[in-house]
Write an enzyme that holds these catalytic residues in place. Structure first.
Site, PDB file in Angstrom:
ATOM      1  N   GLU A  34      -5.146   5.167   6.867  1.00 50.77           N
ATOM      2  CA  GLU A  34      -4.552   6.220   6.028  1.00 50.77           C
ATOM      3  C   GLU A  34      -3.933   7.320   6.884  1.00 50.77           C
ATOM      4  OE1 GLU A  34      -3.575   5.643   2.906  1.00 50.77           O
ATOM      5  OE2 GLU A  34      -5.650   5.304   2.342  1.00 50.77           O
ATOM      6  N   GLY A 122       0.632   8.707 -11.027  1.00 50.38           N
ATOM      7  CA  GLY A 122      -0.033   9.807 -10.314  1.00 50.38           C
ATOM      8  C   GLY A 122      -1.464   9.488  -9.910  1.00 50.38           C
ATOM      9  N   SER A 127       2.707   4.217  -7.963  1.00 57.67           N
ATOM     10  CA  SER A 127       3.551   3.920  -9.119  1.00 57.67           C
ATOM     11  C   SER A 127       5.019   4.176  -8.768  1.00 57.67           C
ATOM     12  CB  SER A 127       3.129   4.771 -10.319  1.00 57.67           C
ATOM     13  OG  SER A 127       3.103   6.140  -9.975  1.00 57.67           O
ATOM     14  N   GLU A 160      12.898   7.781  -1.748  1.00 56.12           N
ATOM     15  CA  GLU A 160      11.756   8.707  -1.842  1.00 56.12           C
ATOM     16  C   GLU A 160      12.033   9.969  -1.013  1.00 56.12           C
ATOM     17  OE1 GLU A 160       7.961   9.184  -3.499  1.00 56.12           O
ATOM     18  OE2 GLU A 160       8.647   7.124  -3.341  1.00 56.12           O
ATOM     19  N   ASP A 172       3.927   2.159   1.339  1.00 57.05           N
ATOM     20  CA  ASP A 172       3.882   1.870  -0.097  1.00 57.05           C
ATOM     21  C   ASP A 172       5.013   0.936  -0.525  1.00 57.05           C
ATOM     22  OD1 ASP A 172       1.969   3.811   0.224  1.00 57.05           O
ATOM     23  OD2 ASP A 172       3.071   5.365  -0.855  1.00 57.05           O
ATOM     24  N   TYR A 222       1.327  17.266   2.719  1.00 57.64           N
ATOM     25  CA  TYR A 222       1.731  16.039   3.424  1.00 57.64           C
ATOM     26  C   TYR A 222       2.668  16.399   4.581  1.00 57.64           C
ATOM     27  CZ  TYR A 222       3.106  11.107   3.845  1.00 57.64           C
ATOM     28  OH  TYR A 222       3.326   9.840   4.305  1.00 57.64           O
TER      29      TYR A 222
HETATM   30  C1  GLA Z   1       1.318   8.290   0.751  1.00 56.86           C
HETATM   31  C2  GLA Z   1       2.607   7.905   1.477  1.00 56.86           C
HETATM   32  C3  GLA Z   1       2.372   6.769   2.470  1.00 56.86           C
HETATM   33  C4  GLA Z   1       1.189   7.074   3.387  1.00 56.86           C
HETATM   34  C5  GLA Z   1      -0.012   7.525   2.574  1.00 56.86           C
HETATM   35  C6  GLA Z   1      -1.164   7.972   3.443  1.00 56.86           C
HETATM   36  O1  GLA Z   1       0.912   7.233  -0.070  1.00 56.86           O
HETATM   37  O2  GLA Z   1       3.588   7.512   0.558  1.00 56.86           O
HETATM   38  O3  GLA Z   1       3.536   6.524   3.218  1.00 56.86           O
HETATM   39  O4  GLA Z   1       1.541   8.027   4.359  1.00 56.86           O
HETATM   40  O5  GLA Z   1       0.310   8.599   1.691  1.00 56.86           O
HETATM   41  O6  GLA Z   1      -1.648   6.902   4.176  1.00 56.86           O
END
Ligand code: GLA
Length: 385
Positions: A34, A122, A127, A160, A172, A222
């Site tokens: 993660e 969410g 999603s 995105e 993702d 983030y």
């Molecule tokens: C979100 C981002 C991913 C990744 C995760 C954390 O889901 O979209 O690219 O960075 O957080 O692992």
């Protein structure tokens, strides 16, 4: 007689000739790895058996009309020129993908499409990535074009970043486009090389519990984590010029720079470096069917995300704590970006009932709301049906 979805399509867009296009792309759950993807590191997600689907028809012009059944709203835009970045907000994911494909010369005609989803919105289960990838597939099909799935994932990530304003990594969109049934994917986010690791075991299940909270500031936090990681790299580079990303450092290198680093930046770096190592170990343990070892790595990952990376929240911590008390649970951790969303657990099949009951009882006591839960298998990536 048309099926109910086709009837609903015709209610919104009228009857027309031409075949239906049916695309779908799954959400994902990350087993481990993660906040490593934007650090050139390793991730280990599966596609889940929940999807965003488009039932679409090609149009003879450059208009796109989308009806979202979850929002109960129609969005309309044109692909004749640069796609406008306007409201409604949910439509930006589709608009971004349409623009990315248009720039590649792949979109000349628009679509009418009905969008449905079984991915909780969410819930930290991507999603949005599933919506982007499914939209891309439908637009390509309507234009008689194909695109390599890696390119499709990159186009969705571009959407995105540039339309939804979320500076995400590649995980993702990549797993949604390229997941394989009964396999988890060990993805090297530096060069996008990947290994599909079989994970079919009658006795083990992947279990997801959604906190049903999504704290504000997710995008800001983030971005802040990304900046802190870049800061760690800049400081590491002074002593170790070969370091291009946190992926290239180990803990002893980070320790050697500790004096020059803000303690927060140090902890962020320590999470990413240790998480990369855990992810590689996890993949080995899974390949060997060693669920107990996998579970321990999940707990360690959660602690590192909570204490060093600072992206967990009380609701996620409570769910992991509850899971850890239930016999037959190998391990659990928060999954996805954090600040709400879901936890993922590896559990013995027969433990699911007990775990569900325990969370149903204790999560509301401690957090004042219900969690939503389901078990999943590793499903297939995006496809045209
Ligand atoms: C979100 C981002 C991913 C990744 C995760 C954390 O889901 O979209 O690219 O960075 O957080 O692992």
């Amino acid at each position: 007689m048309n099926n109910p979805l086709e009837q609903e399509f015709e209610r919104h867009f009228g009857k027309s000739s031409g075949p239906f296009i049916h695309s779908r792309a799954p959400g994902r759950v990350n087993l481990i790895g993660e906040h490593t993807d934007y650090n050139d590191g390793f991730v280990f997600p599966i596609a889940i058996d929940r999807f965003t689907a488009l039932l679409a028809k090609a149009r003879p012009d450059r208009k796109v009309r989308l009806f979202s059944s979850t929002q109960n709203e129609l969005a309309e835009f044109s692909v004749a020129d640069v796609v406008a970045k306007d409201a409604p907000k949910w439509s930006l994911y589709a608009k971004g993908v349409a623009e990315a494909l248009r720039q590649r010369g792949l979109v000349k005609f628009g679509i009418d499409a009905l969008i449905t989803t079984t991915v909780p919105i969410g819930g930290g289960l991507s999603s949005s990535a599933s919506f982007e990838v499914a939209t891309g597939l439908a637009l390509l099909a309507a234009n008689g074009k194909t695109l390599d799935k890696v390119e499709l994932a990159l186009a969705a990530q571009w959407a995105e970043h540039n339309y939804a304003g979320m500076p995400c990594g590649i995980m993702d969109q990549f797993i949604s486009a390229l997941g394989e049934k009964d396999h988890a994917m060990l993805l090297d986010c530096r060069d996008l090389s990947r290994r599909q690791v079989p994970m079919k075991d009658e006795h083990m299940r992947i279990f997801i519990a959604n906190t049903n909270v999504k704290h504000e500031l997710v995008q800001g936090e983030y971005q802040a984590r990304r900046n802190q990681c870049e800061r760690a790299v800049a400081l590491l580079k002074k002593k170790f010029p070969a370091v291009k990303a946190l992926r290239d450092a180990d803990i002893s290198m980070l320790e050697a720079c500790r004096m020059d680093m803000d303690p927060t930046v140090f902890r962020r770096g320590r999470h990413v470096i240790s998480e990369n190592a855990r992810t590689l170990k996890f993949a080995e343990a899974m390949a060997a069917g060693d669920w107990a070892a996998c579970g321990q790595l999940m707990y360690q990952s959660h602690e590192s995300l909570r204490d060093d990376y600072g992206v967990s929240c009380p609701e996620l911590n409570v769910l992991v704590e509850i899971a850890a008390t239930v016999p037959g649970v190998y391990g659990a951790r928060m999954t996805g970006g954090g600040f709400g969303g879901s936890i993922v657990a590896m559990v013995r099949r027969e433990a699911i009932e007990g775990l569900t009951a325990e969370i149903d009882k204790r999560y509301p006591e401690r957090c004042g709301k219900q969690a939503s839960m389901f078990a999943t298998i590793a499903g297939a990536g995006a496809e045209l049906l």
